[in-house]
Structures are given as structure tokens and as C-alpha cells.
Write a protein that holds these residues in place. Structure first.
Motif, PDB file in Angstrom:
ATOM      1  N   VAL A 222      22.748  12.709  64.830  1.00  0.00           N
ATOM      2  CA  VAL A 222      23.072  14.215  65.679  1.00  0.00           C
ATOM      3  C   VAL A 222      24.547  14.809  65.406  1.00  0.00           C
ATOM      4  CG1 VAL A 222      23.825  13.166  67.708  1.00  0.00           C
ATOM      5  CG2 VAL A 222      22.855  15.401  67.980  1.00  0.00           C
ATOM      6  N   GLU A 223      25.406  13.689  65.104  1.00  0.00           N
ATOM      7  CA  GLU A 223      26.868  14.110  64.849  1.00  0.00           C
ATOM      8  C   GLU A 223      26.634  14.820  63.379  1.00  0.00           C
ATOM      9  OE1 GLU A 223      29.302  14.176  66.624  1.00  0.00           O
ATOM     10  OE2 GLU A 223      28.797  12.738  68.163  1.00  0.00           O
ATOM     11  N   ARG A 224      26.019  14.496  62.551  1.00  0.00           N
ATOM     12  CA  ARG A 224      25.633  15.163  61.207  1.00  0.00           C
ATOM     13  C   ARG A 224      25.064  16.527  61.270  1.00  0.00           C
ATOM     14  NH1 ARG A 224      21.486  12.888  56.913  1.00  0.00           N
ATOM     15  NH2 ARG A 224      20.026  13.637  58.693  1.00  0.00           N
ATOM     16  N   THR A 225      24.131  16.748  62.253  1.00  0.00           N
ATOM     17  CA  THR A 225      23.626  18.104  62.830  1.00  0.00           C
ATOM     18  C   THR A 225      24.769  18.993  63.299  1.00  0.00           C
ATOM     19  OG1 THR A 225      21.470  17.178  63.424  1.00  0.00           O
ATOM     20  CG2 THR A 225      21.900  19.494  64.152  1.00  0.00           C
ATOM     21  N   PHE A 226      25.509  18.571  64.221  1.00  0.00           N
ATOM     22  CA  PHE A 226      26.872  19.370  64.767  1.00  0.00           C
ATOM     23  C   PHE A 226      27.575  19.656  63.469  1.00  0.00           C
ATOM     24  CE2 PHE A 226      26.503  17.129  68.984  1.00  0.00           C
ATOM     25  CZ  PHE A 226      25.856  18.402  69.340  1.00  0.00           C
ATOM     26  N   GLY A 227      27.812  18.929  62.632  1.00  0.00           N
ATOM     27  CA  GLY A 227      28.559  19.435  61.342  1.00  0.00           C
ATOM     28  C   GLY A 227      27.803  20.397  60.540  1.00  0.00           C
ATOM     29  N   TRP A 228      26.739  20.493  60.529  1.00  0.00           N
ATOM     30  CA  TRP A 228      25.944  21.463  59.724  1.00  0.00           C
ATOM     31  C   TRP A 228      26.234  22.730  60.237  1.00  0.00           C
ATOM     32  CZ3 TRP A 228      20.512  18.648  59.488  1.00  0.00           C
ATOM     33  CH2 TRP A 228      20.327  17.575  58.748  1.00  0.00           C
ATOM     34  N   LEU A 229      26.184  22.595  61.735  1.00  0.00           N
ATOM     35  CA  LEU A 229      26.373  23.939  62.660  1.00  0.00           C
ATOM     36  C   LEU A 229      27.936  24.506  62.398  1.00  0.00           C
ATOM     37  CD1 LEU A 229      24.877  22.842  65.816  1.00  0.00           C
ATOM     38  CD2 LEU A 229      23.742  24.341  63.923  1.00  0.00           C
ATOM     39  N   MET A 230      28.786  23.630  62.019  1.00  0.00           N
ATOM     40  CA  MET A 230      30.126  24.268  61.921  1.00  0.00           C
ATOM     41  C   MET A 230      30.419  24.794  60.462  1.00  0.00           C
ATOM     42  SD  MET A 230      31.948  23.829  64.343  1.00  0.00           S
ATOM     43  CE  MET A 230      32.003  23.049  65.987  1.00  0.00           C
ATOM     44  N   GLY A 231      29.176  24.688  59.743  1.00  0.00           N
ATOM     45  CA  GLY A 231      29.447  25.354  58.157  1.00  0.00           C
ATOM     46  C   GLY A 231      29.196  26.904  58.525  1.00  0.00           C
ATOM     47  N   CYS A 232      28.752  27.298  59.746  1.00  0.00           N
ATOM     48  CA  CYS A 232      28.677  28.757  59.851  1.00  0.00           C
ATOM     49  C   CYS A 232      29.634  29.127  60.762  1.00  0.00           C
ATOM     50  CB  CYS A 232      27.317  28.989  60.627  1.00  0.00           C
ATOM     51  SG  CYS A 232      25.874  28.568  59.850  1.00  0.00           S
ATOM     52  N   ARG A 233      30.613  30.018  60.326  1.00  0.00           N
ATOM     53  CA  ARG A 233      31.800  30.455  60.979  1.00  0.00           C
ATOM     54  C   ARG A 233      31.712  31.099  62.304  1.00  0.00           C
ATOM     55  NH1 ARG A 233      35.273  33.336  56.247  1.00  0.00           N
ATOM     56  NH2 ARG A 233      35.496  31.574  54.762  1.00  0.00           N
ATOM     57  N   ARG A 234      30.711  31.768  62.530  1.00  0.00           N
ATOM     58  CA  ARG A 234      29.992  32.134  63.959  1.00  0.00           C
ATOM     59  C   ARG A 234      30.197  31.284  64.967  1.00  0.00           C
ATOM     60  NH1 ARG A 234      29.698  37.842  65.394  1.00  0.00           N
ATOM     61  NH2 ARG A 234      28.668  37.778  67.567  1.00  0.00           N
ATOM     62  N   LEU A 235      29.678  29.893  64.487  1.00  0.00           N
ATOM     63  CA  LEU A 235      29.527  28.867  65.463  1.00  0.00           C
ATOM     64  C   LEU A 235      30.873  27.897  65.377  1.00  0.00           C
ATOM     65  CD1 LEU A 235      26.168  27.838  64.571  1.00  0.00           C
ATOM     66  CD2 LEU A 235      26.798  29.032  66.447  1.00  0.00           C
ATOM     67  N   ALA A 236      31.819  28.119  64.738  1.00  0.00           N
ATOM     68  CA  ALA A 236      33.277  27.528  64.758  1.00  0.00           C
ATOM     69  C   ALA A 236      33.870  27.395  66.316  1.00  0.00           C
ATOM     70  CB  ALA A 236      33.978  27.622  63.628  1.00  0.00           C
ATOM     71  N   ARG A 237      33.671  28.581  66.845  1.00  0.00           N
ATOM     72  CA  ARG A 237      33.845  28.883  68.132  1.00  0.00           C
ATOM     73  C   ARG A 237      32.839  29.628  68.826  1.00  0.00           C
ATOM     74  NH1 ARG A 237      39.611  29.645  70.777  1.00  0.00           N
ATOM     75  NH2 ARG A 237      40.383  28.745  68.738  1.00  0.00           N
ATOM     76  N   ASP A 238      32.804  29.702  70.132  1.00  0.00           N
ATOM     77  CA  ASP A 238      31.884  30.189  70.784  1.00  0.00           C
ATOM     78  C   ASP A 238      32.310  31.718  71.232  1.00  0.00           C
ATOM     79  OD1 ASP A 238      30.041  31.112  72.647  1.00  0.00           O
ATOM     80  OD2 ASP A 238      29.130  29.262  73.176  1.00  0.00           O
ATOM     81  N   TYR A 239      31.866  32.480  70.474  1.00  0.00           N
ATOM     82  CA  TYR A 239      32.197  34.046  70.618  1.00  0.00           C
ATOM     83  C   TYR A 239      31.287  34.759  71.413  1.00  0.00           C
ATOM     84  CZ  TYR A 239      35.441  33.145  66.715  1.00  0.00           C
ATOM     85  OH  TYR A 239      36.397  32.452  65.630  1.00  0.00           O
ATOM     86  N   GLU A 240      30.310  34.275  71.811  1.00  0.00           N
ATOM     87  CA  GLU A 240      29.034  35.266  72.637  1.00  0.00           C
ATOM     88  C   GLU A 240      29.311  35.106  74.021  1.00  0.00           C
ATOM     89  OE1 GLU A 240      27.541  36.051  70.092  1.00  0.00           O
ATOM     90  OE2 GLU A 240      28.665  34.704  68.694  1.00  0.00           O
TER      91      GLU A 240
END
Length: 263
Positions: A222-240
Motif C-alpha cells: 500500500v505504501e507503493r500505491t501511495f507512491g504511484w499516486l504522488m506521480g500525479c501533481r494534482r494529488l501531491a497536495r489536496d486542492y479539491e
């Protein structure tokens, strides 16, 4: 036709997704936009992290793109597409379509300054923002996610996200074991999972007197999955503004990963 941005879907990837997307509604004006361009625009926002209004001019108008994104969030289209792709990826990896084991964990991320709904402070990680609870299979593919204020305790958020998993019904009929870290430890949480979901929780603790990074059984998935998500800049911080939008973007990030594996 938009430029060849790195975030664009190939034609093969689009053809794979197109069969899973809703058909145009009957009656009224015929659909005039190319869904391939709509998807490419949404992926551009996800990967590059730009505002909807900052979409390059060679994409369809941003209100049109956002309307498709929002409508398919509200009618659960994105989750339906995501779940189908997860089954296909598992089958391609010589696994059963339904997982028998899953891993749960959380990730706290900072929120943008203008975000004020579902925002809190995670005292353990010293982060003001939101917390992403994720349940993934043993391949690291997301089963369900939940976005809350960062102040929500692990066990409380764990119950909420596992309730979403349970609501999947037959799609998780084989599930029987949940791997977790020490944040989800405790007899009350384990009994709730057993009584409500009929699953067993197995906690993997960090070895005592160890320093630095340590690969822990199952938890690294699951830590690797969180790493995958961080590859998307929109998910590097919560802007929503809405946590539901954040959840949808996580499913979209996984859709992008899975469709690239399949096509």
C-alpha cells in the motif's frame, strides 16, 4: 486534436476505456465532443496539476471537460470503470478477479490554503490537511478509498473505508484477511471488523529498535500505491474543495495506471 501531451491516452488505451463509458443520452442535441479528447483533458489536469480553467486551448472548453468529470463522478461511472479494470489487471496477472486479501493504510497530505471543508490536523505526522484511507489488494490495486480530515483517527477512518469495501458485495466475496499497521491495532477495531465484515485483521508491526526505512510484510504494497499516486501533481497536495472530488481523482490515477498496463 490536442497536442501529443505525455498524459494523453493512446488510441488503444482509449478504445479499451470507450466500451466502459456511458453512451450519449437519447434525445436532445447529439454529442458533438470527442470523448478521447475529454479523457485526455481530464488526464492532463490530473497529471500536470493545473486548474480546470488553465487547460490548454487545444482541448475542448474547460466547462465541458469539467461537466463530464463531475457527472461521471456523481453517477459512479469512474468507480465502475475502475473496478472493471482492476478485475482485468488481476486476471492478466494470473490472479482471481476477486481478491482474498487486502491491505489498509492511511496517508496524510497538506491541503491548499483555500480548502476549508473536511480539513484537520494530524498530530502524529504534524500535517494540516486531509487523510486518505486506502484499501488495496496484494498487487497494490485500489479496492476502495476514503478522504477525510487529517484529524480522523485510524480506526474510525478504517471502519468507514472498510464499510465501503463491504458494500461492494459479490465483487469482494472471497475477501477474508485484512493486513494493517499498528495504527489500526486494538481489540475493539478487530472485533468490529470480524462482527460487521466477517474478516480477520492481521497487524504487522515495525520491529523494535530499528531505524530508517524497513520493508514490512504486506504493508509495503500500500505504501507503493501511495507512491504511484504522488506521480500525479494534482494529488501531491489536496486542492479539491470536496473530499469526494479527491477520491475520484485517486480512482482516475489508478485508471490511468491500469489502462496503461492493459493496452
Amino acid at each position: 486534436m490536442s497536442k501529443d501531451y505525455p498524459s494523453n491516452l493512446t488510441r488503444d488505451q482509449y478504445e479499451l476505456l470507450s466500451d466502459l463509458l456511458p453512451a450519449a443520452k437519447p434525445g436532445g442535441r447529439p454529442r458533438s465532443v470527442d470523448l478521447w479528447e475529454i479523457l485526455n483533458a481530464i488526464m492532463y489536469v490530473l497529471v500536470e496539476g493545473v486548474q480546470w480553467r488553465a487547460l490548454p486551448g487545444d482541448f475542448p472548453p474547460w466547462p465541458t471537460v469539467y461537466t463530464y468529470f463531475r457527472n461521471w463522478r456523481q453517477d459512479q461511472t469512474w468507480i465502475t470503470v475502475h473496478d472493471q479494470l482492476r478485475e482485468w489487471v488481476r486476471i492478466e496477472q494470473d490472479r482471481r478477479a476477486q481478491p482474498s486479501e487486502a491491505v489498509i493504510d492511511s496517508q496524510s497530505v497538506k491541503s491548499a490554503a483555500f480548502v476549508d471543508e473536511a480539513v484537520g490536523y494530524d498530530g502524529g505526522k504534524k500535517i494540516k490537511g486531509r487523510k486518505r484511507f486506502a484499501v488495496v489488494d496484494t498487487l497494490g490495486l485500489v479496492v476502495r478509498v476514503l478522504v477525510t480530515a487529517a484529524s480522523v483517527p485510524e480506526r474510525e477512518g478504517g471502519q468507514q473505508v472498510l464499510t465501503r469495501v463491504k458494500e461492494m458485495g459479490a465483487a469482494i466475496a472471497r475477501l477474508n484477511l485484512i493486513w494493517a499497521d499498528g495504527g489500526f491495532d486494538g481489540p475493539a477495531f478487530m472485533m468490529w471488523v470480524m462482527d460487521t465484515c466477517r474478516w480477520i485483521v492481521k497487524v504487522v508491526l515495525r520491529p523494535q529498535q530499528t531505524k530508517g526505512f524497513v520493508v514490512l510484510k504486506k504493508r509495503w504494497v500500500v505504501e507503493r500505491t501511495f507512491g504511484w499516486l504522488m506521480g500525479c501533481r494534482r494529488l501531491a497536495r489536496d486542492y479539491e474543495r470536496l473530499p469526494e472530488t479527491s477520491e475520484t481523482l485517486i480512482y482516475l490515477a489508478m485508471i490511468r495506471i491500469m489502462v496503461r498496463r492493459l493496452a
